[in-house]
Design a protein around this motif. Sequence first.
Motif, mmCIF file in Angstrom:
data_model
loop_
_atom_site.group_PDB
_atom_site.id
_atom_site.type_symbol
_atom_site.label_atom_id
_atom_site.label_comp_id
_atom_site.label_asym_id
_atom_site.label_seq_id
_atom_site.Cartn_x
_atom_site.Cartn_y
_atom_site.Cartn_z
ATOM 1 N N MET A 100 0.825 -1.212 0.000
ATOM 2 C CA MET A 100 0.000 0.000 0.000
ATOM 3 C C MET A 100 0.864 1.270 0.000
ATOM 4 N N GLY A 126 -2.249 -4.666 -2.121
ATOM 5 C CA GLY A 126 -3.059 -3.485 -2.402
ATOM 6 C C GLY A 126 -3.791 -3.641 -3.716
ATOM 7 N N TYR A 127 -4.283 -2.547 -4.260
ATOM 8 C CA TYR A 127 -5.030 -2.601 -5.522
ATOM 9 C C TYR A 127 -5.067 -1.203 -6.110
ATOM 10 N N GLY A 128 -5.570 -1.098 -7.307
ATOM 11 C CA GLY A 128 -5.771 0.211 -7.937
ATOM 12 C C GLY A 128 -4.463 0.948 -8.129
ATOM 13 N N ALA A 129 -4.384 2.153 -7.573
ATOM 14 C CA ALA A 129 -3.222 3.003 -7.794
ATOM 15 C C ALA A 129 -1.981 2.540 -7.032
ATOM 16 N N ASN A 130 -1.971 1.329 -6.496
ATOM 17 C CA ASN A 130 -0.696 0.827 -5.954
ATOM 18 C C ASN A 130 0.157 0.289 -7.094
ATOM 19 N N PHE A 131 -0.461 0.054 -8.252
ATOM 20 C CA PHE A 131 0.244 -0.366 -9.460
ATOM 21 C C PHE A 131 1.241 -1.483 -9.163
ATOM 22 N N GLN A 158 -10.366 -9.723 0.053
ATOM 23 C CA GLN A 158 -9.602 -9.961 -1.180
ATOM 24 C C GLN A 158 -8.234 -10.544 -0.833
ATOM 25 N N GLY A 203 -6.535 0.734 -16.361
ATOM 26 C CA GLY A 203 -7.014 0.191 -15.092
ATOM 27 C C GLY A 203 -7.536 1.231 -14.126
ATOM 28 N N LEU A 241 -8.686 8.426 -12.488
ATOM 29 C CA LEU A 241 -7.998 8.954 -11.306
ATOM 30 C C LEU A 241 -7.370 10.309 -11.606
ATOM 31 N N ASN A 285 -8.620 5.926 -3.648
ATOM 32 C CA ASN A 285 -7.996 4.966 -4.568
ATOM 33 C C ASN A 285 -9.024 4.407 -5.565
ATOM 34 N N ILE A 286 -8.525 3.905 -6.660
ATOM 35 C CA ILE A 286 -9.351 3.272 -7.687
ATOM 36 C C ILE A 286 -10.185 2.144 -7.076
ATOM 37 N N ASP A 287 -11.481 2.169 -7.343
ATOM 38 C CA ASP A 287 -12.417 1.123 -6.892
ATOM 39 C C ASP A 287 -12.615 1.105 -5.375
ATOM 40 N N LEU A 324 0.789 8.825 -4.885
ATOM 41 C CA LEU A 324 0.426 7.406 -4.874
ATOM 42 C C LEU A 324 0.344 6.878 -3.449
ATOM 43 N N LEU A 329 -2.945 7.933 -1.931
ATOM 44 C CA LEU A 329 -4.097 7.209 -2.485
ATOM 45 C C LEU A 329 -4.152 5.784 -1.944
ATOM 46 N N ASN A 330 -3.002 5.248 -1.567
ATOM 47 C CA ASN A 330 -2.940 3.871 -1.082
ATOM 48 C C ASN A 330 -2.915 3.777 0.433
#
Lengths: 254, 254, 254, 254, 254, 254, 254, 254
Positions: D181, D205-210, E57, E211, E216, E231-233, F217, F220-221
């Motif tokens: 994260m 994590g997910y999304g903007a954690n890329f 998740q 994605g 964003l 964050n995304i989603d 980032l 956001l995370n």
Amino acid sequence: MDNRKLQELLQNVRDGKISVKEAEKTLKYLPYADINTAKIDHHRSIRRGMPEVIFCQGKTPEQSLAVFQELAKHNECVLATRVSQETASLIRSQFPDACYCQEAKILFLSTGENRPRTGKIAVLTAGTSDLPVAEEAALTAEVLGSEVVRIYDVGVAGIHRIFPYLEDIDKCQVLIAVAGMEGALPGVVAGLTDKPVIAVPTSTGYGANFGGLAALLAMLNSCSPGVGVVNIDNGFGAAVLAYLIIKNSFQGEA
Amino acid sequence: MDNRKLQELLQNVRDGKISVKEAEKTLKYLPYADINTAKIDHHRSIRRGMPEVIFCQGKTPEQSLAVFQELAKHNECVLATRVSQETASLIRSQFPDACYCQEAKILFLSTGENRPRTGKIAVLTAGTSDLPVAEEAALTAEVLGSEVVRIYDVGVAGIHRIFPYLEDIDKCQVLIAVAGMEGALPGVVAGLTDKPVIAVPTSTGYGANFGGLAALLAMLNSCSPGVGVVNIDNGFGAAVLAYLIIKNSFQGEA
Amino acid sequence: MDNRKLQELLQNVRDGKISVKEAEKTLKYLPYADINTAKIDHHRSIRRGMPEVIFCQGKTPEQSLAVFQELAKHNECVLATRVSQETASLIRSQFPDACYCQEAKILFLSTGENRPRTGKIAVLTAGTSDLPVAEEAALTAEVLGSEVVRIYDVGVAGIHRIFPYLEDIDKCQVLIAVAGMEGALPGVVAGLTDKPVIAVPTSTGYGANFGGLAALLAMLNSCSPGVGVVNIDNGFGAAVLAYLIIKNSFQGEA
Amino acid sequence: MDNRKLQELLQNVRDGKISVKEAEKTLKYLPYADINTAKIDHHRSIRRGMPEVIFCQGKTPEQSLAVFQELAKHNECVLATRVSQETASLIRSQFPDACYCQEAKILFLSTGENRPRTGKIAVLTAGTSDLPVAEEAALTAEVLGSEVVRIYDVGVAGIHRIFPYLEDIDKCQVLIAVAGMEGALPGVVAGLTDKPVIAVPTSTGYGANFGGLAALLAMLNSCSPGVGVVNIDNGFGAAVLAYLIIKNSFQGEA
Amino acid sequence: MDNRKLQELLQNVRDGKISVKEAEKTLKYLPYADINTAKIDHHRSIRRGMPEVIFCQGKTPEQSLAVFQELAKHNECVLATRVSQETASLIRSQFPDACYCQEAKILFLSTGENRPRTGKIAVLTAGTSDLPVAEEAALTAEVLGSEVVRIYDVGVAGIHRIFPYLEDIDKCQVLIAVAGMEGALPGVVAGLTDKPVIAVPTSTGYGANFGGLAALLAMLNSCSPGVGVVNIDNGFGAAVLAYLIIKNSFQGEA
Amino acid sequence: MDNRKLQELLQNVRDGKISVKEAEKTLKYLPYADINTAKIDHHRSIRRGMPEVIFCQGKTPEQSLAVFQELAKHNECVLATRVSQETASLIRSQFPDACYCQEAKILFLSTGENRPRTGKIAVLTAGTSDLPVAEEAALTAEVLGSEVVRIYDVGVAGIHRIFPYLEDIDKCQVLIAVAGMEGALPGVVAGLTDKPVIAVPTSTGYGANFGGLAALLAMLNSCSPGVGVVNIDNGFGAAVLAYLIIKNSFQGEA
Amino acid sequence: MDNRKLQELLQNVRDGKISVKEAEKTLKYLPYADINTAKIDHHRSIRRGMPEVIFCQGKTPEQSLAVFQELAKHNECVLATRVSQETASLIRSQFPDACYCQEAKILFLSTGENRPRTGKIAVLTAGTSDLPVAEEAALTAEVLGSEVVRIYDVGVAGIHRIFPYLEDIDKCQVLIAVAGMEGALPGVVAGLTDKPVIAVPTSTGYGANFGGLAALLAMLNSCSPGVGVVNIDNGFGAAVLAYLIIKNSFQGEA
Amino acid sequence: MDNRKLQELLQNVRDGKISVKEAEKTLKYLPYADINTAKIDHHRSIRRGMPEVIFCQGKTPEQSLAVFQELAKHNECVLATRVSQETASLIRSQFPDACYCQEAKILFLSTGENRPRTGKIAVLTAGTSDLPVAEEAALTAEVLGSEVVRIYDVGVAGIHRIFPYLEDIDKCQVLIAVAGMEGALPGVVAGLTDKPVIAVPTSTGYGANFGGLAALLAMLNSCSPGVGVVNIDNGFGAAVLAYLIIKNSFQGEA
């Protein structure tokens, strides 16, 4: 440890002047690197004709001059790239024989005899704004001893312009294709010829070209195989690669 | 419009069978493209020995087979890349003479006579996981008619391993250096030899390698000039570039 | 709340000067943070020898001087990084004893006695353009009290140059490897030694180096384990990490 | 060329059995690399205790087993990372003494005697989902011979949870801080202690954690100096770096 | 160290049962963290009504169940997010009273009394494919005790559809605007109202949406000030932020 | 079409002065937009106290002055952001009562009476270099009518420094947390309080911070829910979001 | 080879002045490209009215003037884009009739008669800072011969402002929507009309707009189909695309 | 509020059945949006012939069927894109007249009479792997009522292949150029014709194509103006843009 020193060492072993153990230690710990260096320098000496090169970007005129002076002491030919006009003026005040090309930002000194040209390289550009990078490539290739055919402004905005040059291209051994923006020229050229193509993306453009990234990616994804890509704006690197290709090709003949 | 047709057209003009105006129209609107095609096919015919190639990734086994069958009708040699085992089995059920290398995912058919090998290419890898890409390059180069020296697992995690091979490398005309992760091998090799180096980044690795991007960027930024980079995992493209380099070099000899 | 104040409070509880309830409230709401601070400052005091540091980038010469003056009041040793020549001149006009290294952009004042050097760190660079970052690391490490071995210009463009230094490297406890462009040096060094390697990517290069990103990614993807990476151009951070490694190692001896 | 061979060669020179010229050639072209290898293997032998390691990701169970069997012939201790349950089952059917930790995906065989633990490493995680990477680090460190203190789930979502562990942390020589994260834990820990911190970003994590990029960048930009970063999810690499730090620290004591 | 223990300690000091020095040591090294913890737990207790939350998740159904069972022992209300149907089935086999919403992938257990709703939140979506994320937000907000107005499918592909809802929106205290693709909805809504807008980019879309990155970035660059992005989603995070805004607003009234 | 005009139109319909058909056309084609405008301006009027704002970045001093003069004609309060010293001097030469804060680059004119402060906002920064952005936020919030508590330099390089401020923070309704580099402060604060946190990444840092991307980032995370992020360096936007939160919260009380 | 030359050649064949073989060679190697050129120039001549264009960015004033002079010799109308004030002054000193618009950085010379306007294009902007790009588009479109409706400052920060213009928009054949920051305007407009929309992202903004990338991605991901995107800040390209749409539409009428 | 309702309202005002004040309120708060809707629906009705469209990607077969059934009740023509074979089978079991093209993943129902074709669109592809996207575009364009000329496999790997089609292309009003990999086709075509070009990047390729990003960037940076780009793989969007261009062009003729 160069050849002479190695011979001395071995002669001393033979003559009983130093013991086997001492020689072993000398060869094993300290000098093995020198041996490598010798070996590699031997390789380097094969590269005769390849001048020493100075990358002036990020150096002050004074720093550039200092390196140039040092290299000029021991080399017939010295090549400097990314040379600003200010740096060129300073160096030429000391080396009036040095040639400077402002567009290519290249300055070189060649005190040696006129060598015959070896190999033929075509340098192509998509547009006129790619000229500085193309000239860096072309001049480097000429300094390195090859004949260069300049075919400029034949990009895909009018791709039909390339056709009249296909016969000229056919007589070259390597092509250097320089393009910014969408970077399509190298792939198009690779599709029309059977020559190895060295692709040089340039930072020409704006916005979503992201400093040459767009052209770089396009070239890497060329659907025609036979394209090798160098760094953005790296005309010098392209010329060296072309030089090595030609050098090894003629070497093969002997 | 091939040569014969063009001759016929011109002969007919000469013979007064068709008018100048008609010939002009024929040459101007429809056939100019055919002329190009003829010209280009003429170029292509020079590439004799370059087999037709099928890129099977993204094709079903049936689609791959269909293309293979079509090409095999008209060509002595057919090369398929990125061939899954399933596709290979299907094609070989129809073409039992086709050779399949599972690691390289390459399948080829060569019904022609044994040609003498032309040129010598070294294929180097950094690690064992780069082998599939290296073998794609090596097998392609062999199918294209060159001798290949495989020098595997000599990456910078133990760079001293490269030294015993420097003499072998010295006998090649082109080097293909395959590496994932930090992608340092091509630059190291370019620094140790005077050969043109074709760099192939692989997607080997994880995390911040971003699918081969790390290796790709490293290779583009090689501080040794003389490195041309192809797309990530593109062993085939590297081999074709090497083939064109060698082909034009030997052509130059004649 | 420092130790003395805490003692006072508890003594007052003991002496009945303040009630348990009041003391509880004092300890619970306001002062717990002070206790933390005390605790942590206690930790800090263990770090004896670590000077206060000023990061001058983005500060005006006047702002930098003001902070420097403040710190110099209470500390024997003050270290300033990313110091422009202009800022250095201003500070040195007030602190003539301060030493300034223009290449490293480091200025420091050390009014204390000469301490014996603790630990030995090798700082390596790939090329000459990595020197400013390397010197930031080397000087910081020296100010922090370690001996530094400088091994410069041993990058992978001529990797054989590293070999003569392997014995020197062997005598160090930590290596700091500084490289721009393809950033291969740290991985190569990690493969040749059994030392912890702190990798410092530099923004040296152009085009697809993306301001040091290429070197950064290469270092993170080193196929030799044992490499820890710091931010681009962060020579200071590398030296502090090396300092902490050595500090905890010698601490372990006692 | 190992030591014995080198001695023989030199003895032969001394004895006049081979000429100086022959010896020179032998030393110059072929064997210098072997000398390097000997030198480097000498270095390697210092690393005694470091087991051979297999990275199983991307290998089939059968391939992994084959490498494991090969290594187990010549080594007391073999360590495999990224081992799937299926691969573990296959290997353990042949090596029932091998230990497998499913969470860490680590399998190791240690047939040697019990060595005393050397050095103390704290492994910290931000959250429970960072455990697999943390355990990869912790188990690797234990197999390499260090004592490990596990301090899990102390991330910045409740940063006060770290405080009770500061005294435990104080007793370690190296910290490995694992976080996904926002990746803030290593910087926080570096600010609270004077230990070298090895930061391991995870892809948690997910999304903007890329895929771990967010944590990676955060760690590289830590405002506390003293943090070295390894690749995303690279628990193994962090443990090896910690091992080398400790190894060189204890070596220093002798 | 909770309040009672602190009182005991201080009472013991007062009573002379332990010395000031001992108390100082106790307070300084070990317990300060407990004090912090107490302090912070005191903060936490203010958050009464905020259920414990499980992020499922990446957890197996069994792992999720285990955590759920643990939390359900001590809490009236347990909320699980990103719950697959399989996990939901397993948990509901043990907790038949738990409610599951498949679209939102949310499962919650609320054994407490019916609380009155506090605050009013509008959840808006650009399109129907944003519904899962919007429902994660809406359900979370409802479980946390707020009234939710759902205004779905009012994206900029037909921005006039938003107008009939402006009066409803006017009655809410916070807006949560959920959008994928070009992510324009939050900015448009912020331009039409005077409500704080929490923007949730979704990964809805394909190609150059990368994605959710496109949405964003659009939200972060909203030309209407008054937009905070999660964050995304991350529908859950948006709902918690809305909850904290409302909680502190009503707290302010007292 | 404002309210008065609409009344007139309808009255004219009632009075038979214009036909139903004409009125329909007027309402349908041309004026519906005006109705919207009226409606929305009605909304805007609710925002009483929100001054008109000028974003001066990219405007010449003269352009900025012109807009300022225009707004000052019709508004009691005018706020200009990103104001250079040169622009400020020019404007203040015409508006001597305008206040300018150089650090925040904010200039404002407030000719109205002293309003009572509404709501309390804490503005926190990680380091001293985040001050300009923090002051942009703080001053904007003050101009918008809220009380601001400044808590600066409490970043994670010494996270214990935040603890003494937790009680002050507890009295605020919204927190604005400003941080560059690793951007960890907002997440840490969100974990320690139950306040809504508006996170402002700053471009403070260098190298792999990529102009604030690393901090963005990270925020956001954030593993603590309850954090809403605005654009890099967007202190103004954070303050407006805080203002809207407070505005709607107090509105709720009535 | 233009038509006349081709006729000559064929006539010569007919007349027996040159042999079929010679004619074949002429047609096959050299002239086929000229034929293409003729063909393509024939296409070009259809584009009558399209002036020659100079992209001045990156050219010195002198270089720009030289190209301008060259083009002005052979063309009635010359258009220069990205013209700095300095370049404009120089060119206008030679061409006093040339018109210069500083905001659009466009300079053009139109010595031809007044042509009737063809087609109607609306140019919309989100904000006032998008004006330079919008004016580049609008002026180019006008120079190319179309009527332009300027609808500025109707971005999504107050989307209701677009409604009064819907009827004007309805009378245009193509819309050019220019927007920076979140880039939402083109998608909104595409959702409200049935016109083809050419979207121009601008680099307006800061921070996470990444030089226009945010707006670019938003436009590519527009949920309203019917949007075609050009490069960042490319007002000229948008106008040419609009011109070609209109040109082919009117051509269709004949 | 549709036209009829608005008439009723105004008639009631005229008839004195409702007061002016009531009517004002009705018009101002609730119905203004309906007026917009009416207005916009009026616009929509102009789009006669544009079928309702379902984007099936991410929907289950059952969800897709449900939407399809709903739309088929009220529309003569329904178009579904990104339809899997499984979804197609399910829908066709209920709508046996629906046509499905597996390659284009398009399914449509057209119960209306045969309309005459309006406009002519050329769809070009670079390679055979771009066919699915090209067919999505071509079929959508045909369903929308245009004639489509398919010109496939004319990419820059053999750019001469495009020439024979230039005359066909000349007869079209809009070109849709579909290409993956280096994405050069649209720029090449734009350079050879005077048609508006809609560029569709595809995700065809591997490695550094980054899912279509390389082609996307190349198209945005086309050095030929007159290219508008849609999202990666968005054949549908390209066809709608072409449809709107043609629709407005023919509208212009009337």
